[in-house]
Motif scaffolding. Structure first.
Motif, PDB file in Angstrom:
ATOM      1  N   GLU A 284      54.037  56.246  -6.366  1.00 35.88           N
ATOM      2  CA  GLU A 284      54.264  57.011  -5.150  1.00 35.88           C
ATOM      3  C   GLU A 284      54.798  56.124  -4.033  1.00 35.88           C
ATOM      4  OE1 GLU A 284      51.725  59.897  -2.073  1.00 35.88           O
ATOM      5  OE2 GLU A 284      50.776  58.974  -3.828  1.00 35.88           O
ATOM      6  N   ALA A 285      54.258  54.897  -3.930  1.00 39.29           N
ATOM      7  CA  ALA A 285      54.732  53.986  -2.889  1.00 39.29           C
ATOM      8  C   ALA A 285      56.164  53.544  -3.138  1.00 39.29           C
ATOM      9  CB  ALA A 285      53.810  52.761  -2.813  1.00 39.29           C
ATOM     10  N   SER A 286      56.514  53.286  -4.419  1.00 39.96           N
ATOM     11  CA  SER A 286      57.872  52.854  -4.722  1.00 39.96           C
ATOM     12  C   SER A 286      58.879  53.967  -4.565  1.00 39.96           C
ATOM     13  CB  SER A 286      57.928  52.298  -6.149  1.00 39.96           C
ATOM     14  OG  SER A 286      57.577  53.303  -7.085  1.00 39.96           O
ATOM     15  N   ALA A 287      58.432  55.235  -4.580  1.00 41.25           N
ATOM     16  CA  ALA A 287      59.348  56.363  -4.422  1.00 41.25           C
ATOM     17  C   ALA A 287      59.669  56.662  -2.968  1.00 41.25           C
ATOM     18  CB  ALA A 287      58.754  57.613  -5.078  1.00 41.25           C
ATOM     19  N   SER A 288      59.068  55.952  -2.031  1.00 39.67           N
ATOM     20  CA  SER A 288      59.327  56.206  -0.620  1.00 39.67           C
ATOM     21  C   SER A 288      60.733  55.734  -0.256  1.00 39.67           C
ATOM     22  CB  SER A 288      58.294  55.482   0.233  1.00 39.67           C
ATOM     23  OG  SER A 288      58.397  54.082   0.028  1.00 39.67           O
TER      24      SER A 288
END
Length: 266
Positions: free
Chosen positions: A50-54
């Motif tokens: 989820e963090a890398s998809a920001s």
């Protein structure tokens, strides 16, 4: 061989049992076991995804890939450009010339390392005593340093006054003209000093044969008087031994009606 084979087989079976037990504990559905670890791992992976998809992470990744692409596209032509051939030849020549030097220095480095290791090993019994002595000296100096620091801390205003008074008294004595005059004196003294040094070197070079002849004459004289020195040392040793015998006889405790004489060679 049969006994060794049996032992190895037993160890392999024990290892297989341990691996089976670890696998069972890992996938055990009870709380607090391996299933909990897997759940935490899945949750952590999901949060990382989820963090890398920001948008911020995607922008950072894009910039990194773009920078690496630019480095690759700009560095590859330089490597195959004709201008880089002299640099490659220079690097190859340096490498080829350094290899014999390294090969020649390697035995000396190994010998030095071996000698240094032997020295450290020989002096290793002294290290604890040296460390203890240093620790004792430090412990003895610690109270003195603390008291000196305390005295200086208490006398800080007086020290400032002394420094200000010395600065005020010495400032008129060292004007800029005096410093420049000193520099001029030093500048004027350097040429005669250089001439004197050259003359001394020339004199030493001219007197070198005489010095060598004097050294050879001194060595020859010492070789000639060596037997005399040896005989003198032997005579002095005999006299010292005789005196030691007499002194030992004089200071020995007396028996009932005789004297105990102890002869101890010096």
């Amino acid at each position: 061989m049969a006994r060794s084979t049996t032992d190895i087989t037993g160890q392999l079976l024990d290892t297989a049992g341990n691996l089976t037990r670890i696998a069972m504990n890992t996938f055990d559905p009870r709380d607090g076991s391996g299933a909990e670890v897997l759940r935490v791992l899945r949750q952590t992976t999901a949060e990382l995804a989820e963090a890398s998809a920001s948008p911020q992470a995607q922008e950072a990744f894009y910039r990194i890939v773009e920078t690496l692409t630019r480095l690759g596209t700009s560095g590859a032509p330089l490597a195959v450009h004709p201008v880089s051939e002299p640099a490659q030849a220079l690097l190859a020549a340096l490498g080829d010339s350094l290899l014999p030097v390294l090969d020649a220095v390697e035995p000396a480095v190994e010998e030095f390392a071996a000698a240094l290791g032997e020295l450290v090993e020989a002096t290793s019994p002294l290290l604890p005593a040296t460390a203890g002595l240093a620790a004792g000296v430090l412990l003895a100096l610690t109270p003195l340093l603390r008291s000196a620091a305390e005295i200086l801390r208490e006398s800080s205003p007086e020290l400032h006054r002394i420094a200000d008074a010395l600065t005020a008294a010495l400032a008129p004595l060292m004007p800029l003209q005096v410093a420049l005059a000193g520099a001029n004196v030093v500048r004027a003294t350097l040429p005669p000093l250089a001439d004197l040094t050259e003359a001394a070197a020339a004199t030493t070079k001219a007197a070198r044969p005489a010095l060598i002849a004097g050294e050879e004459f001194l060595v020859a004289g010492l070789e000639r008087i060596q037997p005399l020195l040896l005989s003198g040392a032997s005579g002095a040793g005999r006299v010292a031994r005789a005196a030691a015998v007499r002194v030992s006889a004089a200071v020995s405790p007396a028996a009932d009606r005789g004297v105990v004489v102890a002869v101890t060679p010096a």
